[in-house]
Design a protein around this motif. Structure first.
Motif, PDB file in Angstrom:
ATOM      1  N   THR A 146       0.761  -1.172  -0.030  1.00 47.97           N
ATOM      2  CA  THR A 146      -0.017   0.010   0.033  1.00 47.97           C
ATOM      3  C   THR A 146       0.856   1.102   0.034  1.00 47.97           C
ATOM      4  OG1 THR A 146      -1.732  -1.209   1.259  1.00 47.97           O
ATOM      5  CG2 THR A 146      -1.685   1.392   1.369  1.00 47.97           C
ATOM      6  N   ILE A 147       0.474   2.174  -0.838  1.00 51.20           N
ATOM      7  CA  ILE A 147       1.050   3.400  -0.902  1.00 51.20           C
ATOM      8  C   ILE A 147       0.033   4.512  -0.559  1.00 51.20           C
ATOM      9  CG2 ILE A 147       2.560   5.101  -2.189  1.00 51.20           C
ATOM     10  CD1 ILE A 147       3.336   2.645  -3.955  1.00 51.20           C
ATOM     11  N   LEU A 148       0.363   5.503   0.251  1.00 49.79           N
ATOM     12  CA  LEU A 148      -0.719   6.714   0.502  1.00 49.79           C
ATOM     13  C   LEU A 148      -0.066   7.779  -0.115  1.00 49.79           C
ATOM     14  CD1 LEU A 148      -1.691   6.443   4.210  1.00 49.79           C
ATOM     15  CD2 LEU A 148      -2.570   5.210   2.038  1.00 49.79           C
ATOM     16  N   ALA A 149      -0.694   8.302  -1.170  1.00 56.38           N
ATOM     17  CA  ALA A 149      -0.221   9.549  -1.988  1.00 56.38           C
ATOM     18  C   ALA A 149      -1.094  10.915  -1.446  1.00 56.38           C
ATOM     19  CB  ALA A 149      -0.483   9.539  -3.552  1.00 56.38           C
ATOM     20  N   HIS A 150      -0.602  11.860  -0.968  1.00 54.36           N
ATOM     21  CA  HIS A 150      -1.057  13.004  -0.066  1.00 54.36           C
ATOM     22  C   HIS A 150      -1.050  14.068  -1.429  1.00 54.36           C
ATOM     23  CE1 HIS A 150      -1.671  10.857   3.300  1.00 54.36           C
ATOM     24  NE2 HIS A 150      -0.380  10.713   3.189  1.00 54.36           N
ATOM     25  N   VAL A 151      -2.567  14.174  -2.263  1.00 60.23           N
ATOM     26  CA  VAL A 151      -2.236  15.176  -3.405  1.00 60.23           C
ATOM     27  C   VAL A 151      -2.999  16.453  -3.199  1.00 60.23           C
ATOM     28  CG1 VAL A 151      -2.943  15.054  -5.890  1.00 60.23           C
ATOM     29  CG2 VAL A 151      -2.406  12.948  -4.886  1.00 60.23           C
ATOM     30  N   PRO A 152      -2.270  17.324  -3.731  1.00 62.00           N
ATOM     31  CA  PRO A 152      -2.966  18.783  -3.331  1.00 62.00           C
ATOM     32  C   PRO A 152      -3.926  19.103  -4.377  1.00 62.00           C
ATOM     33  CG  PRO A 152      -0.882  18.963  -4.223  1.00 62.00           C
ATOM     34  CD  PRO A 152      -0.833  17.576  -4.075  1.00 62.00           C
TER      35      PRO A 152
END
Length: 396
Positions: A146-152
């Protein structure tokens, strides 16, 4: 009698930069039926998209950029596992030989997966903020992680431009924070499950005809073998030309990498290393010292904790693979590894390392459980941008 001319296939695609890499992104449903499943048809299609195999090493008749950082394809689909948004499958396309390596992840292109998924309508618009940060939960299919990408977001769209600067990328962009969860467990196809696959933090690797080396071999982010620069007759300040213009040195690296892969249990015979170029990575470390990055920027010894150079697909990388950065941060956090010792020793939960293009800070906290080292997550910042969108044309 000449063969009939078949028209080119026209396939929807997006060309994206993610971190210090570029790749051609596809939605799984947009691929021809035969390429929607793993196998020779998929590999043949992606090789032709990229322009491989190319004995000239230029990929002129394709989308590839003739480097390991730009010879990449990504396939995105709706998530196949619960509590995730999308599946992310990554193919590292060989430049001059006919194969696609599916054995690991590309951490740099991981930063482009969230923006791609949002722009392609794969994320429910109702859960996207008009402004602020949205978290995209990515299932990395190559390694089952699992990868969490915090996208603006801004005005309901992915914010691509900003003032975040990433060494190895010329122009600033918006920052995307990535969290790689449990990166040390089975980090790659055949990774073996243990963070240190041989059970040792530091060991001796005998490479016939080349020498005996102290090494740290780790599965975290991507399987990686670390050596001391000094043992290779290097300083740790080298740039691409210093390594890539020396065929004999590259051959030594590849032989060492093959023997390390065998020791790590990633391959069963040395010949298998030829078709497993993406993993393991091979890297060398040195204590901090002053050097000039490839851009001309001065890097002072006080700017970094350790120097690291890594090879990808047989050549020194121009910056640092993000998955290898996870391996670096993890190894640095475990007292007694080569990376940790080069960084001065002792426990740490983050490391700033020097690479050919500049510096990078990565956080990782390792701990021992039942006598085994593990790491719960690694954190770093990247950026991503759509470069072109439309269709790629592929000869039929």
């Amino acid at each position: 009698m000449s063969n009939p001319i078949t028209p080119q296939q026209r396939i929807a695609a997006v060309y994206m930069r993610g971190g210090t890499s570029k790749g051609v992104f596809f939605r799984l449903d947009d691929l021809p039926a035969a390429a929607q499943v793993p196998g020779p048809a998929r590999d043949a299609l992606l090789m032709r998209v990229i322009g491989s195999p190319d004995p000239y090493g230029k990929q002129t008749d394709g989308m590839g950029g003739a480097t390991s950082s730009t010879s990449k394809c990504v396939i995105i689909s709706k998530a196949s596992v619960p509590d995730h948004d999308v599946d992310y499958l990554y193919g590292q396309v060989s430049i001059d030989t006919a194969f696609v390596d599916w054995s690991g992840n590309c951490g740099n292109l991981s930063s482009a997966v969230g923006p791609f998924a949002i722009s392609q309508g794969l994320i429910d618009p109702a859960r996207l903020p008009k402004d602020g940060i949205t978290t995209i939960r990515i299932w990395q299919k190559n390694i089952g992680k699992t990868i969490l990408a915090h996208v603006p977001m801004r005005d309901g769209q992915v914010q691509e431009l900003g003032d975040f600067e990433l060494d190895g990328v010329t122009f600033p962009a918006a920052e995307i924070a990535l969290e790689f969860l449990d990166p040390a467990e089975d980090a790659g196809e055949g990774g073996g499950g243990a963070m240190f696959p041989t059970g040792s933090l530091l060991e001796t690797l005998d490479v016939p005809g080349i020498g005996t080396f102290n090494v740290t071999m780790i599965n975290s982010g991507i399987p990686t073998v670390f050596l001391n620069a000094e043992a290779l007759g290097l300083k740790g300040t080298e740039l691409q030309a210093d390594i890539n213009n020396d065929p004999a040195l590259l051959a030594r690296f590849e032989t060492i990498r093959a023997y390390a892969a065998l020791r790590m249990g990633l391959i069963q015979s040395l010949d298998e290393a030829k078709t497993r170029q993406h993993t393991p990575k091979i890297a060398f470390v040195a204590p901090p010292q002053n050097y000039q990055a490839s851009s001309g920027k001065h890097i002072a010894a006080t700017d970094v904790d350790v120097l690291v150079r890594a090879l990808s697909m047989g050549k020194l990388h121009h910056a640092m693979m993000a998955t290898c950065a996870v391996a670096i941060a993890t190894a640095a956090s475990v007292p007694g590894t080569l990376v940790n010792l080069a960084a001065g020793g002792g426990p740490r939960d983050a490391v700033r390392f020097g690479h050919p293009s500049g510096t990078l800070r990565v956080g990782a906290k390792a701990e021992q459980r039942d006598g085994q080292w593990t790491v719960t997550k690694a954190i770093m910042s990247r950026s991503a941008r759509i470069l072109m969108e439309g269709w790629v044309r592929v000869p039929g």
